[in-house]
Structures are given as C-alpha cells and as structure tokens.
Design a protein around this motif. Sequence first.
Motif, PDB file in Angstrom:
ATOM      1  N   LYS A  27      -6.078   9.860   3.814  1.00  0.00           N
ATOM      2  CA  LYS A  27      -5.996  11.248   4.889  1.00  0.00           C
ATOM      3  C   LYS A  27      -6.681  12.246   3.733  1.00  0.00           C
ATOM      4  O   LYS A  27      -6.583  12.724   2.553  1.00  0.00           O
ATOM      5  N   GLY A  43       0.802  -0.681   0.277  1.00  0.00           N
ATOM      6  CA  GLY A  43       0.301   0.001  -0.322  1.00  0.00           C
ATOM      7  C   GLY A  43       0.786   1.549   0.489  1.00  0.00           C
ATOM      8  O   GLY A  43       2.059   1.277  -0.398  1.00  0.00           O
ATOM      9  N   GLY A  60      -4.150  -1.556   1.628  1.00  0.00           N
ATOM     10  CA  GLY A  60      -2.924  -1.075   2.214  1.00  0.00           C
ATOM     11  C   GLY A  60      -2.808   0.247   2.020  1.00  0.00           C
ATOM     12  O   GLY A  60      -1.936   1.131   2.116  1.00  0.00           O
ATOM     13  N   ASP A  91       0.613   5.627   1.110  1.00  0.00           N
ATOM     14  CA  ASP A  91      -0.331   6.690   1.594  1.00  0.00           C
ATOM     15  C   ASP A  91      -0.940   7.637   0.487  1.00  0.00           C
ATOM     16  O   ASP A  91      -0.334   7.926  -0.684  1.00  0.00           O
ATOM     17  N   GLU A 102     -14.224   9.920   3.708  1.00  0.00           N
ATOM     18  CA  GLU A 102     -13.846   9.456   4.734  1.00  0.00           C
ATOM     19  C   GLU A 102     -14.904   8.008   5.025  1.00  0.00           C
ATOM     20  O   GLU A 102     -14.667   6.648   5.852  1.00  0.00           O
ATOM     21  N   ARG A 142      -3.171   4.175   2.559  1.00  0.00           N
ATOM     22  CA  ARG A 142      -3.936   4.920   3.726  1.00  0.00           C
ATOM     23  C   ARG A 142      -4.264   6.321   3.247  1.00  0.00           C
ATOM     24  O   ARG A 142      -3.679   6.969   2.942  1.00  0.00           O
ATOM     25  N   ILE A 192     -12.393   5.517   3.682  1.00  0.00           N
ATOM     26  CA  ILE A 192     -11.345   5.698   3.900  1.00  0.00           C
ATOM     27  C   ILE A 192     -10.884   3.913   4.858  1.00  0.00           C
ATOM     28  O   ILE A 192     -10.010   3.066   4.312  1.00  0.00           O
ATOM     29  N   PRO A 193     -11.957   2.949   5.543  1.00  0.00           N
ATOM     30  CA  PRO A 193     -11.924   1.579   5.728  1.00  0.00           C
ATOM     31  C   PRO A 193     -12.018   1.018   4.127  1.00  0.00           C
ATOM     32  O   PRO A 193     -11.400  -0.541   4.774  1.00  0.00           O
ATOM     33  N   LYS A 244      -8.090   0.609   2.824  1.00  0.00           N
ATOM     34  CA  LYS A 244      -7.410   0.145   4.131  1.00  0.00           C
ATOM     35  C   LYS A 244      -7.187  -1.300   3.369  1.00  0.00           C
ATOM     36  O   LYS A 244      -6.335  -1.924   4.182  1.00  0.00           O
ATOM     37  N   LYS A 245      -8.328  -1.932   3.378  1.00  0.00           N
ATOM     38  CA  LYS A 245      -8.083  -3.457   2.588  1.00  0.00           C
ATOM     39  C   LYS A 245      -6.847  -3.670   1.653  1.00  0.00           C
ATOM     40  O   LYS A 245      -6.221  -4.707   1.730  1.00  0.00           O
TER      41      LYS A 245
END
Length: 534
Positions: free
Chosen positions: A398, A365, A394, A367, A384, A396, A387-388, A391-392
């Motif tokens: 912001k 992953g 990798g 950023d 927002e 991240r 995000i999850p 994340k799966k």
Amino acid sequence: MKKKLTILLSVLAIGMLACTNAWAARTGGTFVFCAPYGGDVFSLDMQRTGNTQDYIVGLNIFRSLYKWDAAQNKPVLALATAVDVSEDGMVYTFKLRHDVKFHNGRTMTADDIIYSYNRIMAPATASSAASYVGVIKGAKAVQDGKAQTISGLKKIDDFTLQITLDHVADLGYQLYKIEAAIVPKEEIQAKGDAFGTAPVGCGPFRFVKWIKGSEIVLEKFDGYFEPGKPYIDKLVYKIMPEGSARDMAFRARELDANLVGGAQYDVYQRDPEISKNMIEVAEMYTRFMGFNQAYAPLADKRVRQAINHALNSELIIKKLLKNKAFKATSFLPTSSPAFDPELAPYAYDLKKAKALMAEAGYAGGFDLEVLATNSQSYGVRVVEAIIPFLKKIGIRVKPQQLEGGMLSQRLKKGDYQAFIWSLESGPDPLASLNRFHSRTLPSSGNYIAYANPVFDGLLDQAKIEKDPAKRLDLLKQADRFFFEDAPGWFFNYNKAIIAYQPWVNGVEAVAIEMMLQDFTNLWLNETSPRATAK
C-alpha cells in the motif's frame, strides 16, 4: 635498470601527452551553462548556504584547502603543495602554495584558512560546513560558544599550517567541499551579508554580476594560480529549473551544456547528433527501500532477502525510468572506492523468493505500507510499480505519498513499515556506511535504526586502521555484510547525465554531484557561436 628505463619512458610519454593536450586547448570565448535546481541562487557565500544550486556557481569562484578530482575520483590538495600526516593520523602539516591570490589581489596565507574555519564554526554563521570542520580539535568548543578560536589550528609561518584533529579522519574528505571555502577576512568584514551577493574568492573565475532569477556572470581571473588557466574568458550560469526550457535552449545552441532529465534522456539517446556528446556517471546516491525491522515480518532476514529476489530492478529501471539509473548491487555505488566489483546483485528469482517466504513462515504474505515522495525516480510511482511483483509472493503493498519534510519526520520517529528514498552514499565510504552504525541515531540518518554488532565491528576496525588498503578491505566487508543482511531493497544508483555541444571540451563525470563542474580546464573550439565573445 630496464625497469627504471621503462618507467622513465612512461613518465616522458605521459608528460608529452599532457603537453599535447595543453597545447591543443584553445583560449577565449564564453561558456553558457545552466543552474537547474531552483528559481534562483540563494547566496554565493559558500560558508552560509546549504544549497547545491549555490555550490554549482561557487565552485568556480572559490577554492577550499582540498578539491574533488573527478578523474581520480577522490579529494586532492588544492591550496597546498604538500601535506605531512603524523604516524597516529592526528596531525596534518600543510605546505601552502605561495601563489594563491584572492580576487582583490591579496596573497592568501595560513591566517586566511584559520579565519575561514573559525568563521565556519562560529554559531552566528550557522554553516553547513561545521560538520566537516568539526573534526578539528577544539572546533566543537567554538560551535558551542565555549571558545573564540579553534585550538587545533596552528600557524607555523605564513605558508605552513598545522591542523590537529579531534579524532582520526581522512581530512581530505572533510575539507574538499566548497562550503569549506577559504575567504578573505577583510572582504567579509567590509561587506557583511552583502558578501553573499558580491563574493570574493581565490578560484579561477571572479564574480561580475547577478541578475536575480535570470543569470550569474563570472569572468576569468588572471591572477589564478594555475598558469594559463582557466581557458575561457567568461562563464555564464542561466537559472533554468524547467527541463523543457533547458532542452529548447540547448537545441537552439543558447546553452553549451545541459543537465539531462528523465524526460529528455530517451530522446537524446536516439538523437544521432546529441547522443555523440553525452557524459554520464553513477552519482553517489543510492535509491533504497528501507525496512523497519520492528515490523514483525521484516525482522526475518529471509523475508528481506525474498523481497530483493522478487523485485525485477532491471525491468523497472528499463521500463519506468527509461534506463536513467544503474541497477544497485549493494549500498555503496560503483563510483565508490570501496565498491566491490566481485559482489553480484540479487538476482530476480521468483522461485527462490517464494521458498524464502515459506521458510520464514510467511507463505501467505502480509500487508506492507511503503512511504514515498512524489519523485519521478524513487517516489510513489516506483512503489506502484513494485505492487505486482510483491503480490506474487503474497505481499500486499500500500503506497503512501508524503512531502519530503514529513517523510523525514516519520523516519526519524520510526513511524513506518517501509520507505523508499535517495540516500547519499559517498564519497567517503566510511562516512557513508557509518550512517548505519548502531551509534548513529535515526535523527542523524540511520532511518532503519540498523544495529548489528558484526557490521559495527567492521566499521570500528576501519576507523582506527592506518593502512589505506586494509581500511578499504574492511569497508568492502562491511558493505557486503550489509548487502547480505538485506535491511532494504537495493534499487539503483542515480545516473546523472550532461549533454554538451560538439565545440565543448572538458566536461567531466563528477560522481559526487554531476553539476559540480570545475571549469578550470574547460575550453571551446572555434566552431562555438561564442568562441570570441567576452
């Protein structure tokens, strides 16, 4: 012979149906609508305003050479009965209607169109319509102060106008907009800036009064050129930016129709009465998360495709937006003439997304900063929500919230990794896709600085193709290529909804902007509380 007879019977049937509908339309009454996009209207001089709120009202006072036909989903002639286009597509010759009158009683002629377009291009007018009229030969010279009149406009006689273009373009898409409205010279010269508060047009309704911050009242223009229309006597726009206030007024039957916001949509859908009278459309705005390919991970197509597969757009629309959006397939919306119904959207496929990330060398992953506004439909809360999901695989995420003007500045400078925004994607598919042509600068809307020779080539072919069907096919190919190259996440198309009272007939699904309702054909039945009000 049999085929001719069938066609004749079909035409007669359609004609009888049209007559039946016309006979069914009731005349009279007052229709109360809302102007929801701000605390007031800025100006009713269409050539000098850039506000959608103003266009909502002005659309029913003025007419342009073309108008948007919601049923056909394309521009059609308004002030002319016929147009002849030269073989090279550069010269348009219009036969103007003889029965168009301004609200001061004077008949409109070719001189009025020439005056209006020259006024639009004059530097002092600073008209937002200059980019549309600018396709006419010599228009740019007027805008630059190098000429007084547009050389590409020629009056053949009072009711014949010839327009020569600077380059090939579909003129209907350029001149249907209400900001290119035709205005009477004598009224402009007599009123000056006051024309914006006391306008005179040639549309179905004439201006009566404007109570600042409260309402604008129009009344039926008896000299309108469509016989028997408009049907209603009076049209009132209530300035109502707050959704809750509009909801209360609509439920109290003080509004005849209401723009439905996200907060009301779910409630209205569950209301057994209101839900019967709602009309919705995929507006020509695409909610899109653009990727900056100068950021190393996003330069890899496999990573961009992985993001599209990792995001469950359908679930986000359902849970977060309460279904007030249509899942996007590609950039062009379903209401675009170049939308390809055979193209399937990216499937939510986490396994495939992980595999693509691994193939690209980003299994671990990276950023990703995503810029967004505070919009409830495509702002930070959407970032927002993703995000999850990311994340799966990798990534991240912001979020960074910015005001719209600041976001625009960052995009024009290329100062971002990713952003999410609502981008205009119609009505002209060529103009919409041309936003991403390599010759279009970020400052002109190509915020992702997209540059691909294959995509460019398809657009360049479409620009010179004379056959409409072949041109449309090229644009579909371009949209498909853009989709597969995945320079962004194709999130959704805006779902615009209007709820109307049961006595209202004639609210239309207007894909270019739902609130741009032409009320020429609207009528009220006798159960309206304002059925006889004048």
